[in-house]
Design a protein around this motif. Sequence first.
Motif, PDB file in Angstrom:
ATOM      1  N   THR A 141      -3.313  -6.323  -9.497  1.00 35.91           N
ATOM      2  CA  THR A 141      -1.960  -6.550  -9.405  1.00 35.91           C
ATOM      3  C   THR A 141      -1.266  -6.239  -8.261  1.00 35.91           C
ATOM      4  OG1 THR A 141      -1.554  -3.975 -10.093  1.00 35.91           O
ATOM      5  CG2 THR A 141      -1.486  -5.794 -11.845  1.00 35.91           C
ATOM      6  N   THR A 142      -1.912  -5.147  -7.110  1.00 39.92           N
ATOM      7  CA  THR A 142      -1.388  -4.916  -6.155  1.00 39.92           C
ATOM      8  C   THR A 142      -1.653  -6.144  -5.092  1.00 39.92           C
ATOM      9  OG1 THR A 142      -1.933  -2.652  -6.385  1.00 39.92           O
ATOM     10  CG2 THR A 142      -1.667  -3.279  -3.853  1.00 39.92           C
ATOM     11  N   TRP A 143      -2.884  -6.591  -5.232  1.00 39.98           N
ATOM     12  CA  TRP A 143      -3.534  -7.954  -4.481  1.00 39.98           C
ATOM     13  C   TRP A 143      -2.729  -8.926  -4.619  1.00 39.98           C
ATOM     14  CZ3 TRP A 143      -6.571  -8.294  -0.343  1.00 39.98           C
ATOM     15  CH2 TRP A 143      -6.904  -9.711  -0.028  1.00 39.98           C
ATOM     16  N   GLU A 144      -2.041  -9.200  -5.946  1.00 41.39           N
ATOM     17  CA  GLU A 144      -1.317 -10.435  -6.307  1.00 41.39           C
ATOM     18  C   GLU A 144       0.118 -10.416  -5.533  1.00 41.39           C
ATOM     19  OE1 GLU A 144      -1.534 -10.710 -10.554  1.00 41.39           O
ATOM     20  OE2 GLU A 144      -3.563 -11.479 -10.474  1.00 41.39           O
ATOM     21  N   GLU A 145       0.423  -9.130  -5.601  1.00 46.67           N
ATOM     22  CA  GLU A 145       1.825  -8.745  -4.832  1.00 46.67           C
ATOM     23  C   GLU A 145       1.864  -9.112  -3.338  1.00 46.67           C
ATOM     24  OE1 GLU A 145       3.401  -4.980  -6.037  1.00 46.67           O
ATOM     25  OE2 GLU A 145       3.608  -5.506  -7.923  1.00 46.67           O
ATOM     26  N   LEU A 146       0.665  -8.479  -2.852  1.00 49.10           N
ATOM     27  CA  LEU A 146       0.416  -8.713  -1.335  1.00 49.10           C
ATOM     28  C   LEU A 146       0.228 -10.328  -1.077  1.00 49.10           C
ATOM     29  CD1 LEU A 146      -2.208  -5.977  -0.701  1.00 49.10           C
ATOM     30  CD2 LEU A 146       0.195  -5.971   0.107  1.00 49.10           C
ATOM     31  N   ALA A 147      -0.429 -10.897  -1.803  1.00 48.64           N
ATOM     32  CA  ALA A 147      -0.600 -12.409  -1.614  1.00 48.64           C
ATOM     33  C   ALA A 147       0.390 -13.070  -1.550  1.00 48.64           C
ATOM     34  CB  ALA A 147      -1.824 -12.675  -2.623  1.00 48.64           C
ATOM     35  N   GLN A 148       1.743 -12.626  -2.382  1.00 51.63           N
ATOM     36  CA  GLN A 148       3.050 -13.252  -2.326  1.00 51.63           C
ATOM     37  C   GLN A 148       3.671 -13.202  -0.955  1.00 51.63           C
ATOM     38  OE1 GLN A 148       5.343 -11.999  -5.682  1.00 51.63           O
ATOM     39  NE2 GLN A 148       3.698 -12.430  -7.071  1.00 51.63           N
ATOM     40  N   VAL A 149       3.553 -12.372  -0.135  1.00 47.87           N
ATOM     41  CA  VAL A 149       4.278 -12.306   1.095  1.00 47.87           C
ATOM     42  C   VAL A 149       3.514 -12.167   2.222  1.00 47.87           C
ATOM     43  CG1 VAL A 149       6.181 -10.874  -0.106  1.00 47.87           C
ATOM     44  CG2 VAL A 149       4.228  -9.766   0.888  1.00 47.87           C
ATOM     45  N   PHE A 150       2.153 -11.965   2.102  1.00 50.94           N
ATOM     46  CA  PHE A 150       1.228 -11.937   3.322  1.00 50.94           C
ATOM     47  C   PHE A 150       0.121 -12.984   3.291  1.00 50.94           C
ATOM     48  CE2 PHE A 150       2.239  -7.102   2.872  1.00 50.94           C
ATOM     49  CZ  PHE A 150       2.908  -7.071   4.127  1.00 50.94           C
ATOM     50  N   THR A 151      -0.125 -13.608   4.413  1.00 47.18           N
ATOM     51  CA  THR A 151      -1.344 -14.445   4.509  1.00 47.18           C
ATOM     52  C   THR A 151      -2.621 -13.963   4.250  1.00 47.18           C
ATOM     53  OG1 THR A 151      -1.847 -14.230   6.829  1.00 47.18           O
ATOM     54  CG2 THR A 151       0.004 -15.792   6.345  1.00 47.18           C
ATOM     55  N   ASP A 152      -3.800 -14.832   3.742  1.00 46.65           N
ATOM     56  CA  ASP A 152      -5.067 -14.100   3.789  1.00 46.65           C
ATOM     57  C   ASP A 152      -5.635 -13.341   4.995  1.00 46.65           C
ATOM     58  OD1 ASP A 152      -5.154 -15.666   1.190  1.00 46.65           O
ATOM     59  OD2 ASP A 152      -6.510 -17.136   2.072  1.00 46.65           O
ATOM     60  N   GLN A 153      -5.321 -13.921   6.004  1.00 48.95           N
ATOM     61  CA  GLN A 153      -5.577 -13.102   7.438  1.00 48.95           C
ATOM     62  C   GLN A 153      -4.910 -11.942   7.260  1.00 48.95           C
ATOM     63  OE1 GLN A 153      -4.516 -16.391   7.484  1.00 48.95           O
ATOM     64  NE2 GLN A 153      -6.419 -17.606   7.823  1.00 48.95           N
ATOM     65  N   GLN A 154      -3.553 -11.756   7.010  1.00 48.26           N
ATOM     66  CA  GLN A 154      -3.074 -10.298   7.039  1.00 48.26           C
ATOM     67  C   GLN A 154      -3.529  -9.478   5.843  1.00 48.26           C
ATOM     68  OE1 GLN A 154       1.065 -12.403   6.596  1.00 48.26           O
ATOM     69  NE2 GLN A 154       1.722 -11.432   8.589  1.00 48.26           N
ATOM     70  N   CYS A 155      -3.953 -10.165   4.767  1.00 51.38           N
ATOM     71  CA  CYS A 155      -4.384  -9.193   3.683  1.00 51.38           C
ATOM     72  C   CYS A 155      -5.761  -8.683   4.253  1.00 51.38           C
ATOM     73  CB  CYS A 155      -4.630  -9.855   2.522  1.00 51.38           C
ATOM     74  SG  CYS A 155      -2.923 -10.471   1.474  1.00 51.38           S
ATOM     75  N   MET A 156      -6.587  -9.480   4.917  1.00 50.76           N
ATOM     76  CA  MET A 156      -7.841  -9.042   5.404  1.00 50.76           C
ATOM     77  C   MET A 156      -7.635  -7.972   6.701  1.00 50.76           C
ATOM     78  SD  MET A 156     -10.027 -12.481   5.405  1.00 50.76           S
ATOM     79  CE  MET A 156     -11.416 -12.006   6.061  1.00 50.76           C
ATOM     80  N   ASP A 157      -6.674  -8.269   7.367  1.00 51.88           N
ATOM     81  CA  ASP A 157      -6.414  -7.202   8.427  1.00 51.88           C
ATOM     82  C   ASP A 157      -5.751  -5.927   7.858  1.00 51.88           C
ATOM     83  OD1 ASP A 157      -7.131  -8.636  10.831  1.00 51.88           O
ATOM     84  OD2 ASP A 157      -5.227  -9.556  11.184  1.00 51.88           O
ATOM     85  N   LEU A 158      -5.119  -6.021   6.757  1.00 56.56           N
ATOM     86  CA  LEU A 158      -4.517  -4.849   6.161  1.00 56.56           C
ATOM     87  C   LEU A 158      -5.615  -4.001   5.586  1.00 56.56           C
ATOM     88  CD1 LEU A 158      -2.363  -3.025   4.925  1.00 56.56           C
ATOM     89  CD2 LEU A 158      -2.248  -4.473   2.950  1.00 56.56           C
ATOM     90  N   VAL A 159      -6.709  -4.556   4.699  1.00 55.38           N
ATOM     91  CA  VAL A 159      -8.054  -3.807   4.315  1.00 55.38           C
ATOM     92  C   VAL A 159      -8.866  -3.104   5.417  1.00 55.38           C
ATOM     93  CG1 VAL A 159     -10.159  -4.138   3.447  1.00 55.38           C
ATOM     94  CG2 VAL A 159      -8.349  -5.164   2.349  1.00 55.38           C
ATOM     95  N   PHE A 160      -8.920  -3.776   6.657  1.00 55.85           N
ATOM     96  CA  PHE A 160      -9.491  -3.411   7.694  1.00 55.85           C
ATOM     97  C   PHE A 160      -8.781  -2.375   8.556  1.00 55.85           C
ATOM     98  CE2 PHE A 160     -12.424  -6.887   6.873  1.00 55.85           C
ATOM     99  CZ  PHE A 160     -13.804  -6.233   7.061  1.00 55.85           C
ATOM    100  N   THR A 161      -7.486  -2.429   8.442  1.00 53.37           N
ATOM    101  CA  THR A 161      -6.548  -1.519   9.252  1.00 53.37           C
ATOM    102  C   THR A 161      -6.750  -0.118   8.405  1.00 53.37           C
ATOM    103  OG1 THR A 161      -5.290  -3.029  10.116  1.00 53.37           O
ATOM    104  CG2 THR A 161      -4.466  -0.764   9.755  1.00 53.37           C
ATOM    105  N   ILE A 162      -6.731  -0.178   7.070  1.00 50.99           N
ATOM    106  CA  ILE A 162      -6.824   0.984   5.988  1.00 50.99           C
ATOM    107  C   ILE A 162      -8.045   1.720   6.209  1.00 50.99           C
ATOM    108  CG2 ILE A 162      -6.627   1.770   3.739  1.00 50.99           C
ATOM    109  CD1 ILE A 162      -4.785  -0.652   3.145  1.00 50.99           C
ATOM    110  N   GLY A 163      -9.315   0.886   6.344  1.00 51.32           N
ATOM    111  CA  GLY A 163     -10.575   1.305   6.266  1.00 51.32           C
ATOM    112  C   GLY A 163     -10.798   1.817   7.733  1.00 51.32           C
ATOM    113  N   GLY A 164     -10.273   1.134   8.950  1.00 53.87           N
ATOM    114  CA  GLY A 164     -10.569   1.560  10.107  1.00 53.87           C
ATOM    115  C   GLY A 164      -9.740   2.823  10.466  1.00 53.87           C
ATOM    116  N   TYR A 165      -8.700   3.027  10.153  1.00 51.68           N
ATOM    117  CA  TYR A 165      -7.965   4.510  10.308  1.00 51.68           C
ATOM    118  C   TYR A 165      -8.538   5.450   9.709  1.00 51.68           C
ATOM    119  CZ  TYR A 165      -5.725   2.723  14.336  1.00 51.68           C
ATOM    120  OH  TYR A 165      -5.434   2.070  15.570  1.00 51.68           O
TER     121      TYR A 165
END
Length: 182
Positions: A141-165
């Motif tokens: 459900t969170t992913w579907e909400e993210l996908a409504q406002v962020f591009t695939d690349q932004q969703c990927m960057d978000l995951v890596f930002t969270i993991g990286g930090y």
Amino acid sequence: MTRPERPLRLRPLPDADWDDRCRSALASLIPAERDNVHGAGNVLATLLRHPDLTGAYLPFNAYLLRDSTLSPRIREVALLRVVHHGNCEYLWSHHIPIAARAGLSPDDIDAVRSGNSVDRRDQMVIQAVDDLTADSTIAQTTWEELAQVFTDQQCMDLVFTIGGYLLLAMAVNTFGVQEEHK
């Protein structure tokens, strides 16, 4: 987020011990005029105890910090929430002024800490961080909400930002990186 300081396990590498490998390792993140303990700060100076690892890690960190497809605001919301989860006072305190420059007000920052933002995008990012730190995945459900406002690349960057930090928070906490003396 006031927590006791972690025990110091690794000291920042003193300036006198910095060599060309150390300076090269920092080059992707900081300019040459800051390649000293004072200019680099305790995190980077501590990481320089392993210049090969630092040289491999910092280009990725620089991408997350400066070049990802996320806006500075969204990056800082994700980063602050993940370092809050990671109990990393050092990174939290260092990113408050960066978050302010990215447009987060003190109320926005308090909302990131509490996990209850009135801003829809901020709340989605907070939920993504909460999902990933709890279950190592973002709920559908969170992913579907993210996908409504962020591009695939932004969703990927978000995951890596969270993991990286989260990775950086774990390293800072484990090594016992201390605040710089002003």
